[in-house]
Design an enzyme around this catalytic site. Structure first.
Site, PDB file in Angstrom:
ATOM      1  N   SER C 302       0.937  -1.240  -0.244  1.00 56.22           N
ATOM      2  CA  SER C 302      -0.018   0.127  -0.005  1.00 56.22           C
ATOM      3  C   SER C 302       0.843   1.278  -0.077  1.00 56.22           C
ATOM      4  O   SER C 302       1.896   1.326   0.598  1.00 56.22           O
ATOM      5  CB  SER C 302      -0.798  -0.010   1.323  1.00 56.22           C
ATOM      6  OG  SER C 302      -1.646  -1.016   1.253  1.00 56.22           O
ATOM      7  N   HIS C 374      -7.421  -0.298   6.170  1.00 48.92           N
ATOM      8  CA  HIS C 374      -7.128  -1.695   6.420  1.00 48.92           C
ATOM      9  C   HIS C 374      -7.325  -2.224   7.828  1.00 48.92           C
ATOM     10  O   HIS C 374      -7.311  -3.214   8.289  1.00 48.92           O
ATOM     11  CB  HIS C 374      -5.671  -1.836   5.887  1.00 48.92           C
ATOM     12  CG  HIS C 374      -5.623  -1.919   4.264  1.00 48.92           C
ATOM     13  ND1 HIS C 374      -6.215  -2.616   3.405  1.00 48.92           N
ATOM     14  CD2 HIS C 374      -4.921  -0.895   3.186  1.00 48.92           C
ATOM     15  CE1 HIS C 374      -6.281  -2.585   2.168  1.00 48.92           C
ATOM     16  NE2 HIS C 374      -5.391  -1.428   2.102  1.00 48.92           N
TER      17      HIS C 374
END
Lengths: 449, 449, 449, 449
Positions: C302, C374
């Site tokens: 990410s 997340h």
């Protein structure tokens, strides 16, 4: 998964073509002469411009013919479209003299019956494959009377073997979510254990311990070619009533260790003698194994359709004891009398073992047609089941005897080879043990199971 | 509609079979001898029990062969699996003497090259049809050097003609909603007007005035066999740049009266000489008519690929005037100079009319291959378009000349017949009018359009 | 399998409805007043007889409005279709007095904004869901200027949450066999690592070590709602260039132990703040596990999009050392100088750990939006990757920093709960170890990984 | 066509979700308290991380409850998840004082029963929509005894109206090629003219003059919501036996000018009062018109289920003549006696006209439920058919009376409006002419047909 959707999609049109029922020709009475003229044109036309329309017209007109008309048409096919004997002779001699590519090519061209090319061109029309398969079905009825029609039959077979090559067949699971117009064909085609209407069909398809698979061809999308019915069980079944019983216990997933193929039916008379069964069974075994890892054993539960006929012939040539035994089987009701039944079992089972293991046709293969099929596939004779099928048909054909053939993937190859090479019948120790000692010695090679 | 869904569904498995890429054989270097041994086994085995696995192994091993290995394999195929000349001779003589069903059957059995049966059995394996088509593609490269390999080629052609019969083909519309892995093949296979990447492809598929259709075969689900690109227009187009222009006006539905087939490409080298084009065009014409009733005219916008080569030969044998004319066409840039171009047009168009109407190959058919294709389908020569294709390729092949062939459903049949029978070229009055008077007299029959 | 085909089939019609582009209204200039009159009629009509046509007309006319017209329409929606304050008050008091079924029912009826019923009735028209989602997209642009429009926005959100409920979403694998018109939307919507045209797209979809999944809704059949791109790798990837490299080694099946989610993009602005991402990731993890048993680790790769902005604010409030450090990151080219880069790494990584573990927004959640997503899903912060993204965007947003979040199915539930309850950040020992000792003490609870 | 295939494909997964039967919870006796605790958690959890699993557990446990358990659960739902009266009152007052976006938003938030959010979250689980529809079916049984449960019912209705919005429904043709598991549901759900097994079903689906259509919802893929059976005929049918007769002449395509809707059945008790019928009929009329241009007239052949009951009440309040007439209808066998039947016809038909045209419920709508449905859709009362249904049910409900309602697209809109506004019944001159003069005057407005 998106992998198949475009393809599924594109096939809707082949489906529609395959489904396209050839309408009536619209003529009051098509003449065989006119049809043959069209066939000639179709066969000789250099371009294919008008082929589709012409082929469609021929097939529609043939479809409109009445019985005698069709026979006349078949006879014209037999007479007219065979190779020219002298051309063939010339080409064969040229090739024999000088076996060049050119000469071989020429030879094959003149030796191949023009009928084959005619059938290939007829197949241009939508729905033609269906029509040609139906044509062969109708042709069958005349073969014994008119041996020359075998010429036509052989050419159709030659093409069908090519067109219905395993590479083009499609295995499809059949279940209760299958379209009704397919399902009604199962009811119609089931050849082993009759399906008594829709409720009975549902019982063979819907429960969690049932499977059914069929082969289809893209050009006959609504018609199975062959199908097999499977029961998933805990142990090898020894009678058909138990398999089909509504009251049976449906075993849980992990206890399903046996897949029992209890019925396999060919559907298309027009494809007679083009064999799909061995491919079907092997594919189904593979698919079941992959999807249900608990399955360990793959067997059939099969009838023994030739047993009583054999027994009668056998008795006729044998001792009075045997005649008497056969006579007792002809009584009705013995199966319900336990003592008599037990007594008969002792006498008949050894004869059944002889029937499968020793009795042969002139060509050396076993007498029983079901046995020839499964043994030829590499299965082995696993178990004889006394009173496995008490239905009227079962009693009549085989005094109730049923058989399990075992498909053991590890020995299927060697079984097949031995059978193909020497018609050697693979059988379990249990079955072999039923043979009287003097016959047991006759078994050419000790079987392997 | 639910009519097709079960069928679509069942075909996913043939798709998966067709797609099944044959993995590498896993052997470091497969030997041609070993492969041939497998072929022998496959061919002679009586049952088909192990056929699928054996066929798969042969194909995987052949796939692993390097170039010389493949050539060796092809040569073995050519040598080994031809009919026995003496058997054939015997059977031919027997048949000549007594042309019975039995004798014909026997004859055909020994005259058909065993290679055909071998290929049929190889086709048992998943993905085999794809592999055999590829095999023929590779075989092509050797045919001119090794004429004996034509034996193998002919057997493959014979099977492919049967397997890829129109009755088994599937017409599918291709558009911007087609899966990408199919679309990328259009880019790769386009043979007439190159597709310059995805944006160009989108311009040929997505707009409301574009159509594209392809034939597929169930056993090659991801590969078009042939495709045609169509522009819907208000009038018959006379140049390709206008058809492909991004700035064109997209005409409204009811004004679309012309369907112009501006590109048709075969995709499979391995299916060379097995013709799909005429079926494709006729089917597309029918489908377009049914779906878009405003369409009245179906034409091509075609290249004239042989024109300049013919012109050069022609000039070489002709007067100095002609040589000079051909010389002027060899200059670059004349197309951009209006006066020169106009002047050339006057001189070249009559030659173009001669090229299409008068010039013939030794077999009596027109010199131009595209013309042979469309005339053979029953189309007529409708219009010659000066500078219809100014691309480099267009200028080089045909000095920019393009042609419209007209598919007029009412005369397609008679056109086809006249062409098939006498190579008579149907042409419009306008095209015929371009011919010099003394040549015009040579036209065998007044054409009909 | 036949289980799904009838259903697939029946859905083609919802697809066609969903696709049905609302044509232009055909009026030169639709008036907002006329549209509102239609809305009134639609809302008050007792029967639904003409609802579909009326809804279609409203949507077509709104679609035809220009920018100011649309704004005027939105304002009318905000003003006109709110509950009547006095009715609500009366119903609320009655309910407060006597909380019966009758009174509650009455209360809810008057408290629900009539706009919601209006939108439900507009949704009768083919293609309406698409139109309403687009309407909200356009509405977004005005929300900051015209706060009253939030009334309209909230009602749309309320309906969309219900209509786009997880129970109605469809997970679909996207690959190179997906239709092109879907694929081009991936190119358009990819929000994390830009897709540079079709060749780049192919590289993300076609290779054996790539996966892509999207959620669809039946009423928006051609538009993904959200999609995620996955790389299957041998070990946890620490930089994006390696993941996307064309030259990478494609690991064999059994070595693929890591699924790395390297890009997740929302597609529909009109569905902003309706969250699909957590459902998508969990479903994809489950599907991948089921299909590829070799996978053991599920991580993201990410970006850290807020890191440098935070760093700058932080530096502005901090010591001159920090300002100097931030200044050094503003130089260009340092990433290519190994020594400088190494030196910066030592100083920056502890700050990155602080950014993720210590820095909080006023509401107590982490500053980084990707981290919030997340961690909220139950993932843990697994690894910080120095120079994981050297692209211009990556350097600008986060000085090249990338992060792996770990989706460990066994701790996802407890991580989620701790995060939801106390905004507690689950982090690996390695990441926690980067914190300076005095900050490490601040971590409320020892994390579990 | 490839337009729909990707979509069909992607929907297989929603189908699988929709089909996902919730397994038993596996607990011996789930406690209502434990379920409610789960519901609380589901409702309050901030993230949605564990929502799917939690929702699935709640639904499985509810499914496992016995009858009293379910009732207890429903009661807890009714008590627990209603809005807080004081919060609502406060919010309503704030909004009344200052009707801002903020205050409205706050009001709606507290006024919407939390049950609705609970049901939305339960819908996260696979198969949940099916489970919730079933839940409402079971709830129905308790509504008359426990009026408070109407709270729960209303919330379910509110959601179902939104979820089963016409925009999300799918019209599907049902025919003999439809999967058997769908077809068996038609047999089960047919509410008007019972289907007597599979052969009877085949007769209603397979012949060329029959059509059947159903609405489906993507989340209930195997269950029709409503279906209609249509006969294509040459003239307006006046009795059901003729329509269903096996011996009827199947008229050729071009003679089919009438589409007669002879049965329409709702399938889901759990969707009671959510109306699909009007959308279905209108869509079917449009689809039939588009596909079969020969169709000119769209009528029903409907029962009059309330006629005899009304007649009895009517007689009870009327003269002795009337009581005697009603008494004669109670005799059996009169229908077979032509003279008696003719005599009764003269007396009863005027009463039937009165029943449809004059008799009203307290709310001003016609007494007959079928009439209310079709008139509300904009149909007109076209024809009364004496002895149209001689079945036991038909004789019992309506003395054999059947009715044709006409769907005339040109007047459907105005009929609907007049009916919706003033309960005005559109009727043909023929039907109106049956009324006695003094009643005819009562008709508010001259009807238009």
């Amino acid at each position: 998964m998106s992998r198949t959707s475009f393809f599924q999609d594109l096939l809707s049109s082949v489906a529609d073509r395959g489904r396209g029922i050839l309408g009536p020709s619209g003529e009051s009475k098509p003449s065989v002469d006119a049809i043959i003229t069209d066939c000639d044109t179709l066969l000789t036309s250099r371009g294919e411009a008008s082929g589709v329309a012409l082929a469609a017209r021929v097939l529609a007109r043939v479809n409109d013919l009445d019985g005698p008309g069709k026979l006349a048409f078949f006879q014209r096919l037999a007479e007219r479209y065979s190779p020219d004997p002298h051309e063939v002779e010339g080409a064969a001699m040229a090739y024999a003299e000088e076996p060049t590519a050119e000469n071989l090519s020429q030879l094959f061209e003149v030796a191949e019956p023009p009928r084959q090319e005619l059938f290939r061109r007829l197949n241009l029309a939508p729905g033609a494959t269906r029509a040609l398969v139906d044509m062969r079905r109708e042709l069958q009825a005349h073969l014994s009377d008119k041996p020359d029609l075998r010429l036509v039959d052989r050419d159709l077979v030659h093409l069908f073997v090519s067109w219905f090559n395993r590479g083009f067949l499609v295995l499809q699971r059949i279940d209760w979510q299958t379209p009704a117009h397919i399902l009604e064909k199962l009811i119609q085609y089931e050849a082993v254990h009759e399906i008594h209407g829709w409720d009975d069909l549902r019982r063979r398809l819907a429960p969690a311990d049932r499977r059914c698979f069929a082969f289809f061809h893209p050009a006959l999308p609504d018609d199975p070619l062959i199908f097999v019915e499977v029961a998933l069980t805990e142990s090898i079944p020894d009678n058909i009533a138990g398999v089909l019983s509504e009251d049976r216990q449906i075993v849980t997933d992990e206890k399903r260790t046996v897949a029992a193929f209890y019925s396999i039916s060919n559907c298309q008379e027009g494809l007679k003698s083009i064999s799909f069964g061995n491919f079907l069974i092997k594919q189904v075994v593979e698919d079941l194994k992959a999807g249900l890892p608990s399955l360990k054993t793959f067997v059939t539960l099969s009838p023994a359709p030739g047993f009583r006929r054999w027994l009668q012939n056998y008795a006729a040539q044998g001792s009075s004891d045997r005649r008497e035994l056969v006579g007792r089987l002809e009584q009705t009701g013995w199966a319900e009398q336990e003592k008599i039944s037990k007594d008969l079992e002792k006498q008949v089972l050894p004869l059944a073992a002889e029937y499968f293991l020793i009795a042969k046709r002139p060509d050396g293969e076993p007498v029983d047609p079901v046995a020839r099929f499964h043994l030829g596939n590499g299965a082995s004779l696993h178990q004889l089941n006394w009173l496995g099928d008490r239905s009227e048909k079962g009693m009549k054909q085989s005094a109730g005897l049923m058989v399990n053939f075992l498909y053991d993937l590890s020995s299927i190859e060697s079984n097949h080879e031995k059978y193909a090479a020497r018609a050697e019948v693979a059988a379990s120790r249990a079955v072999r043990g039923l043979l009287p000692a003097q016959l047991a010695k006759k078994l050419r090679v000790p079987s392997n199971v």
